[in-house]
Design a protein around this motif. Structure first.
Motif, PDB file in Angstrom:
ATOM      1  N   THR A   1     -44.973  36.167   6.540  1.00 57.02           N
ATOM      2  CA  THR A   1     -44.265  37.281   7.186  1.00 57.02           C
ATOM      3  C   THR A   1     -43.305  37.935   6.207  1.00 57.02           C
ATOM      4  O   THR A   1     -43.207  39.176   6.141  1.00 57.02           O
ATOM      5  CB  THR A   1     -43.501  36.787   8.425  1.00 57.02           C
ATOM      6  OG1 THR A   1     -44.402  36.095   9.287  1.00 57.02           O
ATOM      7  CG2 THR A   1     -42.860  37.943   9.172  1.00 57.02           C
ATOM      8  N   LEU A   2     -42.585  37.132   5.452  1.00 54.22           N
ATOM      9  CA  LEU A   2     -41.633  37.665   4.475  1.00 54.22           C
ATOM     10  C   LEU A   2     -42.351  38.507   3.426  1.00 54.22           C
ATOM     11  O   LEU A   2     -41.884  39.597   3.069  1.00 54.22           O
ATOM     12  CB  LEU A   2     -40.879  36.512   3.804  1.00 54.22           C
ATOM     13  CG  LEU A   2     -39.835  36.900   2.753  1.00 54.22           C
ATOM     14  CD1 LEU A   2     -38.758  37.798   3.346  1.00 54.22           C
ATOM     15  CD2 LEU A   2     -39.202  35.652   2.149  1.00 54.22           C
ATOM     16  N   GLU A   3     -43.472  38.027   2.933  1.00 55.68           N
ATOM     17  CA  GLU A   3     -44.236  38.780   1.923  1.00 55.68           C
ATOM     18  C   GLU A   3     -44.717  40.117   2.484  1.00 55.68           C
ATOM     19  O   GLU A   3     -44.595  41.161   1.833  1.00 55.68           O
ATOM     20  CB  GLU A   3     -45.424  37.944   1.439  1.00 55.68           C
ATOM     21  CG  GLU A   3     -46.201  38.609   0.306  1.00 55.68           C
ATOM     22  CD  GLU A   3     -47.399  37.789  -0.156  1.00 55.68           C
ATOM     23  OE1 GLU A   3     -48.303  38.382  -0.757  1.00 55.68           O
ATOM     24  OE2 GLU A   3     -47.423  36.560   0.098  1.00 55.68           O
ATOM     25  N   LEU A   4     -45.253  40.091   3.697  1.00 53.70           N
ATOM     26  CA  LEU A   4     -45.717  41.328   4.332  1.00 53.70           C
ATOM     27  C   LEU A   4     -44.563  42.298   4.541  1.00 53.70           C
ATOM     28  O   LEU A   4     -44.676  43.495   4.259  1.00 53.70           O
ATOM     29  CB  LEU A   4     -46.379  41.011   5.682  1.00 53.70           C
ATOM     30  CG  LEU A   4     -47.762  40.353   5.633  1.00 53.70           C
ATOM     31  CD1 LEU A   4     -48.147  39.821   7.015  1.00 53.70           C
ATOM     32  CD2 LEU A   4     -48.809  41.342   5.130  1.00 53.70           C
ATOM     33  N   ALA A   5     -43.433  41.783   5.041  1.00 54.17           N
ATOM     34  CA  ALA A   5     -42.275  42.637   5.321  1.00 54.17           C
ATOM     35  C   ALA A   5     -41.694  43.231   4.041  1.00 54.17           C
ATOM     36  O   ALA A   5     -41.266  44.391   4.020  1.00 54.17           O
ATOM     37  CB  ALA A   5     -41.213  41.836   6.068  1.00 54.17           C
TER      38      ALA A   5
ATOM     39  N   ASN B   1     -43.322  44.001   1.399  1.00 54.39           N
ATOM     40  CA  ASN B   1     -44.254  45.016   0.885  1.00 54.39           C
ATOM     41  C   ASN B   1     -44.387  46.239   1.786  1.00 54.39           C
ATOM     42  O   ASN B   1     -44.551  47.352   1.300  1.00 54.39           O
ATOM     43  CB  ASN B   1     -45.648  44.405   0.674  1.00 54.39           C
ATOM     44  CG  ASN B   1     -45.671  43.424  -0.471  1.00 54.39           C
ATOM     45  OD1 ASN B   1     -44.922  43.550  -1.426  1.00 54.39           O
ATOM     46  ND2 ASN B   1     -46.522  42.410  -0.365  1.00 54.39           N
ATOM     47  N   LYS B   2     -44.290  46.014   3.110  1.00 54.96           N
ATOM     48  CA  LYS B   2     -44.594  47.097   4.050  1.00 54.96           C
ATOM     49  C   LYS B   2     -43.402  47.544   4.893  1.00 54.96           C
ATOM     50  O   LYS B   2     -43.456  48.573   5.544  1.00 54.96           O
ATOM     51  CB  LYS B   2     -45.715  46.660   5.008  1.00 54.96           C
ATOM     52  CG  LYS B   2     -47.023  46.298   4.321  1.00 54.96           C
ATOM     53  CD  LYS B   2     -48.030  45.758   5.313  1.00 54.96           C
ATOM     54  CE  LYS B   2     -49.340  45.363   4.657  1.00 54.96           C
ATOM     55  NZ  LYS B   2     -50.047  46.487   4.054  1.00 54.96           N
ATOM     56  N   GLY B   3     -42.328  46.733   4.904  1.00 52.49           N
ATOM     57  CA  GLY B   3     -41.221  46.988   5.831  1.00 52.49           C
ATOM     58  C   GLY B   3     -41.466  46.218   7.112  1.00 52.49           C
ATOM     59  O   GLY B   3     -42.601  46.187   7.614  1.00 52.49           O
ATOM     60  N   LEU B   4     -40.425  45.618   7.637  1.00 51.94           N
ATOM     61  CA  LEU B   4     -40.567  44.759   8.815  1.00 51.94           C
ATOM     62  C   LEU B   4     -41.163  45.504  10.005  1.00 51.94           C
ATOM     63  O   LEU B   4     -41.992  44.964  10.737  1.00 51.94           O
ATOM     64  CB  LEU B   4     -39.199  44.182   9.185  1.00 51.94           C
ATOM     65  CG  LEU B   4     -39.160  43.115  10.274  1.00 51.94           C
ATOM     66  CD1 LEU B   4     -40.004  41.913   9.896  1.00 51.94           C
ATOM     67  CD2 LEU B   4     -37.719  42.694  10.540  1.00 51.94           C
ATOM     68  N   GLY B   5     -40.745  46.752  10.193  1.00 50.50           N
ATOM     69  CA  GLY B   5     -41.231  47.539  11.324  1.00 50.50           C
ATOM     70  C   GLY B   5     -42.719  47.817  11.276  1.00 50.50           C
ATOM     71  O   GLY B   5     -43.341  48.114  12.301  1.00 50.50           O
ATOM     72  N   ASN B   6     -43.311  47.732  10.095  1.00 54.85           N
ATOM     73  CA  ASN B   6     -44.748  48.015   9.935  1.00 54.85           C
ATOM     74  C   ASN B   6     -45.611  46.763   9.963  1.00 54.85           C
ATOM     75  O   ASN B   6     -46.821  46.845   9.752  1.00 54.85           O
ATOM     76  CB  ASN B   6     -44.987  48.758   8.609  1.00 54.85           C
ATOM     77  CG  ASN B   6     -44.306  50.104   8.584  1.00 54.85           C
ATOM     78  OD1 ASN B   6     -44.325  50.831   9.574  1.00 54.85           O
ATOM     79  ND2 ASN B   6     -43.690  50.434   7.467  1.00 54.85           N
ATOM     80  N   VAL B   7     -44.984  45.616  10.198  1.00 52.24           N
ATOM     81  CA  VAL B   7     -45.732  44.357  10.221  1.00 52.24           C
ATOM     82  C   VAL B   7     -45.979  43.947  11.674  1.00 52.24           C
ATOM     83  O   VAL B   7     -45.044  43.867  12.468  1.00 52.24           O
ATOM     84  CB  VAL B   7     -44.951  43.238   9.492  1.00 52.24           C
ATOM     85  CG1 VAL B   7     -45.675  41.897   9.621  1.00 52.24           C
ATOM     86  CG2 VAL B   7     -44.767  43.596   8.023  1.00 52.24           C
ATOM     87  N   SER B   8     -47.224  43.692  12.005  1.00 50.18           N
ATOM     88  CA  SER B   8     -47.576  43.284  13.367  1.00 50.18           C
ATOM     89  C   SER B   8     -47.917  41.789  13.387  1.00 50.18           C
ATOM     90  O   SER B   8     -48.161  41.178  12.344  1.00 50.18           O
ATOM     91  CB  SER B   8     -48.794  44.071  13.856  1.00 50.18           C
ATOM     92  OG  SER B   8     -49.944  43.704  13.103  1.00 50.18           O
ATOM     93  N   MET B   9     -47.920  41.236  14.582  1.00 51.76           N
ATOM     94  CA  MET B   9     -48.313  39.829  14.731  1.00 51.76           C
ATOM     95  C   MET B   9     -49.768  39.629  14.295  1.00 51.76           C
ATOM     96  O   MET B   9     -50.122  38.588  13.743  1.00 51.76           O
ATOM     97  CB  MET B   9     -48.100  39.364  16.176  1.00 51.76           C
ATOM     98  CG  MET B   9     -46.646  39.319  16.615  1.00 51.76           C
ATOM     99  SD  MET B   9     -45.652  38.069  15.747  1.00 51.76           S
ATOM    100  CE  MET B   9     -45.834  36.651  16.860  1.00 51.76           C
ATOM    101  N   ASN B  10     -50.617  40.636  14.530  1.00 54.75           N
ATOM    102  CA  ASN B  10     -52.006  40.572  14.061  1.00 54.75           C
ATOM    103  C   ASN B  10     -52.071  40.411  12.552  1.00 54.75           C
ATOM    104  O   ASN B  10     -52.844  39.607  12.031  1.00 54.75           O
ATOM    105  CB  ASN B  10     -52.768  41.854  14.452  1.00 54.75           C
ATOM    106  CG  ASN B  10     -53.517  41.692  15.766  1.00 54.75           C
ATOM    107  OD1 ASN B  10     -53.921  40.597  16.129  1.00 54.75           O
ATOM    108  ND2 ASN B  10     -53.683  42.794  16.477  1.00 54.75           N
TER     109      ASN B  10
END
Length: 201
Positions: A13-17, A19-28
């Motif tokens: 989750t941290l890596e995704l956030a 790179n993309k911003g937390l608001g753009n990261v979904s549970m999927n």
């Protein structure tokens, strides 16, 4: 949930956030990154908000362990030290904890989201509250040991904690998120010297 799986989900989750911003990261997206199905992720965390709060607790605990930060016996910690040496040690420990890679990435994400995301704002406020409380406890102990003297230790602690926070943010901004305590500490050290002179016992 095993600690290994928990850490895997948090770091994904941290890596995704980052790179993309937390608001753009979904549970999927998190489930895909970890390699599990979305319902399995919900078995571990009921929402992204819960995941972010657990992430903060987990990363903070790991950072404190790595930086060797724990409960302080003030009598032992103060022995043979000047007020300046004590404050330098405390501040360096705080910086060492927060400049670890995962904590830096977490703060980048949280700070960029705090104006839009209530969970991010709550985490920043809680971290600041904890820092102020720890500083109050330190200053009460320094007063008792006649190392510094405060007319109003509570407000002095707020002022000190917020200034250290501000200097840390300033250093991160100057270095694009890579604060170097040993090379960037002149402004900070000048502040600590001034503070000890101002509140000398």
């Amino acid at each position: 949930m095993s600690d290994t799986r928990k850490k895997e989900i948090i770091l994904a989750t941290l890596e995704l956030a980052a790179n993309k911003g937390l608001g753009n990261v979904s549970m999927n997206m998190i489930a895909d990154k970890v390699g599990i199905k979305k319902p399995s992720l919900y078995n571990h965390f009921s929402s992204k908000e819960e995941l972010v709060e657990v992430m903060y607790q987990f990363l903070s605990k790991e950072a404190k362990k790595t930086a060797n930060i724990g409960a302080i016996d003030y009598t032992t910690f103060f022995a043979g030290k000047s007020a300046l040496e004590i404050l330098r040690g405390i501040v360096k420990g705080y910086f060492n904890m927060n400049q670890q890679e995962h904590m830096i990435n977490f703060y980048k994400v949280i700070y960029s989201e705090r104006s839009l995301n209530p969970v991010a704002a709550k985490i920043v406020a809680e971290e600041t509250d904890r820092m102020i409380l720890a500083t109050k406890q330190l200053f009460y102990a320094m007063e008792v040991h006649k190392l510094l003297h405060f007319k109003n230790p509570d407000m002095s602690a707020v002022s000190f904690a917020m200034t250290i926070h501000g200097l840390m943010d300033y250093g991160l901004d100057q270095r694009n998120g890579q604060y170097r305590f040993e090379t960037d500490k002149s402004l900070l050290d000048n502040y600590l010297k001034w503070f000890c002179e101002e509140y000398a016992a």
